[in-house]
Scaffold this motif. Sequence first.
Motif, short mmCIF file in Angstrom:
data_model
loop_
_atom_site.label_atom_id
_atom_site.label_comp_id
_atom_site.label_asym_id
_atom_site.label_seq_id
_atom_site.Cartn_x
_atom_site.Cartn_y
_atom_site.Cartn_z
N TYR A 32 74.78 37.64 17.42
CA TYR A 32 74.76 38.71 16.43
C TYR A 32 73.65 39.69 16.76
CZ TYR A 32 77.58 35.33 13.85
OH TYR A 32 78.55 34.44 13.48
N ALA A 33 73.87 40.94 16.38
CA ALA A 33 72.92 42.00 16.74
C ALA A 33 71.60 41.85 15.98
CB ALA A 33 73.55 43.37 16.46
N GLU A 34 71.65 41.40 14.73
CA GLU A 34 70.43 41.30 13.93
C GLU A 34 70.55 40.15 12.94
OE1 GLU A 34 71.65 44.61 10.56
OE2 GLU A 34 70.47 45.25 12.32
N GLY A 35 69.40 39.72 12.42
CA GLY A 35 69.38 38.58 11.50
C GLY A 35 69.66 38.97 10.06
N ARG A 36 69.96 37.94 9.23
CA ARG A 36 70.19 38.14 7.81
C ARG A 36 69.55 36.98 7.05
NH1 ARG A 36 76.38 38.31 6.69
NH2 ARG A 36 75.78 39.24 4.72
N PRO A 37 69.01 37.22 5.85
CA PRO A 37 68.45 36.13 5.06
C PRO A 37 69.54 35.18 4.59
CG PRO A 37 68.45 38.17 3.81
CD PRO A 37 68.83 38.53 5.21
N ASP A 38 69.16 33.91 4.38
CA ASP A 38 70.13 32.89 3.98
C ASP A 38 70.83 33.23 2.67
OD1 ASP A 38 69.57 31.44 6.23
OD2 ASP A 38 68.22 30.02 5.23
N ASP A 39 70.10 33.77 1.70
CA ASP A 39 70.70 34.11 0.41
C ASP A 39 71.81 35.14 0.57
OD1 ASP A 39 69.08 32.36 -0.89
OD2 ASP A 39 67.65 33.85 -1.60
N GLU A 40 71.60 36.09 1.45
CA GLU A 40 72.61 37.12 1.68
C GLU A 40 73.85 36.53 2.33
OE1 GLU A 40 72.94 40.96 4.58
OE2 GLU A 40 71.17 40.87 3.27
N ILE A 41 73.63 35.64 3.30
CA ILE A 41 74.76 34.96 3.96
C ILE A 41 75.54 34.13 2.94
CG2 ILE A 41 75.38 33.19 5.64
CD1 ILE A 41 73.02 34.10 7.34
N LYS A 42 74.82 33.40 2.09
CA LYS A 42 75.48 32.56 1.08
C LYS A 42 76.34 33.39 0.15
CE LYS A 42 74.59 29.21 -2.60
NZ LYS A 42 73.58 28.36 -3.28
N GLN A 43 75.82 34.49 -0.36
CA GLN A 43 76.58 35.34 -1.27
C GLN A 43 77.80 35.92 -0.57
OE1 GLN A 43 76.21 35.59 -4.58
NE2 GLN A 43 74.64 34.03 -4.24
N ASP A 44 77.65 36.26 0.70
CA ASP A 44 78.77 36.79 1.47
C ASP A 44 79.88 35.74 1.57
OD1 ASP A 44 80.29 38.45 2.99
OD2 ASP A 44 78.91 38.59 4.67
N ILE A 45 79.50 34.48 1.85
CA ILE A 45 80.50 33.41 1.97
C ILE A 45 81.17 33.16 0.63
CG2 ILE A 45 80.83 30.95 2.46
CD1 ILE A 45 78.51 31.17 4.44
N LEU A 46 80.38 33.10 -0.44
CA LEU A 46 80.95 32.86 -1.77
C LEU A 46 81.97 33.93 -2.13
CD1 LEU A 46 77.75 31.76 -3.73
CD2 LEU A 46 79.67 30.31 -3.07
N ALA A 88 83.96 30.81 6.29
CA ALA A 88 82.51 30.68 6.15
C ALA A 88 81.75 31.30 7.33
CB ALA A 88 82.12 29.21 6.01
N TYR A 89 82.45 31.56 8.42
CA TYR A 89 81.79 32.17 9.57
C TYR A 89 81.67 33.68 9.39
CZ TYR A 89 81.35 28.16 12.69
OH TYR A 89 80.95 26.98 13.28
N VAL A 90 80.88 34.08 8.41
CA VAL A 90 80.56 35.49 8.23
C VAL A 90 79.45 35.86 9.21
CG1 VAL A 90 81.26 35.42 5.81
CG2 VAL A 90 78.87 35.04 6.41
N SER A 91 79.06 37.11 9.21
CA SER A 91 78.05 37.58 10.16
C SER A 91 76.75 36.78 10.06
CB SER A 91 77.75 39.06 9.90
OG SER A 91 76.77 39.53 10.78
N ASN A 92 76.23 36.38 11.24
CA ASN A 92 74.96 35.69 11.41
C ASN A 92 74.98 34.20 11.06
OD1 ASN A 92 74.03 38.74 10.81
ND2 ASN A 92 72.56 37.73 12.17
N VAL A 93 76.16 33.61 10.87
CA VAL A 93 76.26 32.17 10.68
C VAL A 93 76.20 31.47 12.03
CG1 VAL A 93 77.80 30.29 9.99
CG2 VAL A 93 77.50 32.28 8.50
N ALA A 94 75.28 30.52 12.17
CA ALA A 94 75.12 29.80 13.44
C ALA A 94 76.20 28.74 13.61
CB ALA A 94 73.74 29.17 13.51
N ASP A 95 76.46 27.96 12.55
CA ASP A 95 77.51 26.94 12.59
C ASP A 95 77.84 26.53 11.16
OD1 ASP A 95 75.79 24.64 11.78
OD2 ASP A 95 74.84 25.03 13.70
#
Length: 234
Positions: A32-46, A88-95
């Motif tokens: 991924y081009a840039e990082g994202r905070p975990d809370d943002e990733i979680k809300q994106d997945i939800l 669940a594999y939205v942007s910046n998810v490692a696994d």
Amino acid sequence: TVNSWQEKELCAKIARGVKGVEELKNGILFEYAEGRPDDEIKQDILQTLRWDVLIDHALVDVDVIEGHVVLSGVVGSLAEKRRAIAKAYVSNVADVNAENLDVRRWARDPDLKAGKYGHVSDDDIRAALQDALRQDPRVAAGAVSVAVDEGRVTLRGILDSLKAKNAAGQNAQNTVGVQTVNNRVKVRPLEQYDDTVLEKRIRKSFQWDPYVDNDDIMVEVQLGIAELLGTVDT
């Protein structure tokens, strides 16, 4: 190296579908081009699970730790579990770890999803569908416009293949709140091929496809429109 997990899986899907392939080891990396905070990733997945018509998001819990996603809870089928993992594999998810996402037949009860299909505003549908299109590597970013009127979706724009157009339509059909889909996207290939060349490419594709390689299928192409004639098993 590719830009997303979805692209990695599409490459694997193509490889698995070629006649003669017995085993696949997918060593493709995604970055991924840039990082994202975990809370943002979680809300994106939800939100992604919430807007997928094939997943009961209320029974799925999501945790994110340094980009590593853990799914737990219950789904109604293995197909639903696989879809939840993919979503669940939205942007910046490692696994994604779904070992604790159990499959239970009782979770297939349609009454459990009753709260998912209440009134949804057109603006919310449009935003959810735009997010789904943005996450789909088969659809060029920003190439499709979305209009929604009382749950009726109209897609417009230009894509380079019929497969991409159909993928956009499938995303719309799988979005909560959508009543009908009018797919008015136009197909404009990046390269123009002679009809004879297209016929040869289609026949070669059938030759290496394990599902239709033995079927008697004739191909005729005129002005970029392919017509298939013959008989298949199913």
